[in-house]
Design an enzyme around this catalytic site. Structure first.
Site, PDB file in Angstrom:
ATOM      1  N   ARG A 157       0.845  -1.197   0.000  1.00  0.00           N
ATOM      2  CA  ARG A 157       0.000   0.000   0.000  1.00  0.00           C
ATOM      3  C   ARG A 157       0.883   1.252   0.000  1.00  0.00           C
ATOM      4  O   ARG A 157       0.578   2.225  -0.689  1.00  0.00           O
ATOM      5  CB  ARG A 157      -0.931   0.002   1.208  1.00  0.00           C
ATOM      6  CG  ARG A 157      -2.006  -1.078   1.149  1.00  0.00           C
ATOM      7  CD  ARG A 157      -2.926  -1.022   2.352  1.00  0.00           C
ATOM      8  NE  ARG A 157      -3.784   0.157   2.323  1.00  0.00           N
ATOM      9  CZ  ARG A 157      -4.579   0.517   3.320  1.00  0.00           C
ATOM     10  NH1 ARG A 157      -4.608  -0.190   4.441  1.00  0.00           N
ATOM     11  NH2 ARG A 157      -5.342   1.594   3.217  1.00  0.00           N
ATOM     12  N   CYS A 217      -1.455   5.823   9.317  1.00  0.00           N
ATOM     13  CA  CYS A 217      -1.738   4.532   8.681  1.00  0.00           C
ATOM     14  C   CYS A 217      -2.821   4.775   7.645  1.00  0.00           C
ATOM     15  O   CYS A 217      -2.786   5.789   6.951  1.00  0.00           O
ATOM     16  CB  CYS A 217      -2.147   3.488   9.726  1.00  0.00           C
ATOM     17  SG  CYS A 217      -3.586   3.955  10.716  1.00  0.00           S
TER      18      CYS A 217
END
Length: 280
Positions: A157, A217
């Site tokens: 990611r 995050c």
């Protein structure tokens, strides 16, 4: 007080049904979306912080009294429970702990579970607010440029190879990838303090000891686990970017970097990634 934060992205979100089947005796169920997050625009992220007033009411609804020790746990290595730990400390509830290993460790010890809902009498705890360092998107960008900004998501990611939840893939320019999962051993327990200290020393090497450090995050949940792990390693004062990537990438004026390196380049300096503002 015991609080059960049964939630994870991998499990598809909240798992109240699993809580009802069995939880630590006396544990109160905590809703990630209803109790540990507020609601706002996409630019606020998927899990913005609740308002101070709402969270103060929530703490009392959980049955927390002033002076209580609160233990939070989950079924995913503490990566969800750490959000409750962080918020409680942010709200001035200092005696707050995470059960290392969570529900799996409880079961492994052969301890009893309780089925059904636990509805406590309202508590009297007086929550305050603002006890933990927080940054917004501008603050995160400033720390990326002048300090150390950690990206706690999975490497793929971060590199921008996949993005299952948010509208754009990649990372905040100059952020350093350090996945939260690396804080845990194979049994889902936090690594020993010396191992955590070594892990964080590898990314803080060369950074001035007075330089600011922040973590993000996907939506500000697992980043709280990184803050907790860094505190366990003796690194205090690490800020949380609650909106995280979900807030950053919903602002079309924010630049996005892709590739394995913080600035979007390849390790040899070639431009295999990208670093550019976006527009809609």
């Amino acid at each position: 007080m015991l609080l059960d934060v049964r939630w994870s992205v991998a499990a598809g979100g909240a798992d109240h049904a699993a809580y009802l089947r069995g939880h630590l005796p006396g544990a109160v169920y905590v809703s990630m979306d209803g109790d540990l997050a507020g609601h706002g625009s996409p630019q606020d992220g998927r899990h913005p912080l609740p308002t101070p007033a709402d969270f103060a009411e929530t703490v009392q609804r959980w049955g927390v009294d002033d002076g209580d020790t609160v233990v939070v746990y989950d079924d995913c290595g503490g990566t969800s429970a750490a959000r409750a730990w962080w918020l409680l400390r942010h709200a001035g509830i200092r005696s707050c702990l995470v059960l290392d290993g969570g529900l799996a460790a409880w079961r492994e010890a052969g301890l009893a579970l309780q089925a059904g809902e636990v509805i406590p009498a309202p508590g009297s705890a007086c929550a305050s607010w603002g006890r933990m360092p927080v940054v917004d998107a501008d603050g995160a960008q400033a720390i990326a440029e002048a300090g150390l900004l950690l990206d706690a998501r999975a490497p793929e990611r971060y590199r921008g190879e996949t993005e299952p939840l948010d509208p754009a893939a990649g990372h905040i320019p100059r952020a350093v990838n350090l996945p939260t999962t690396g804080n845990l051993d194979d049994d889902g327990r936090l690594l020993p303090q010396e191992d955590l200290a070594e892990r964080f020393a590898a990314v803080t090497a060369g950074v001035d000891e007075d330089a600011p450090v922040a973590v993000y995050c996907g939506s500000g949940v697992t980043a709280a686990h990184q803050v907790m792990a860094m505190a366990a390693a003796g690194l205090h004062g690490v800020a949380l970017f609650p909106g995280s990537w979900s807030a950053w990438c919903n602002d079309p004026h924010r630049p996005v970097a892709t590739g394995p390196e913080p600035d979007g380049s390849a390790p040899d300096g070639s431009a295999v990634g990208s670093l550019a503002p976006r527009s809609r």
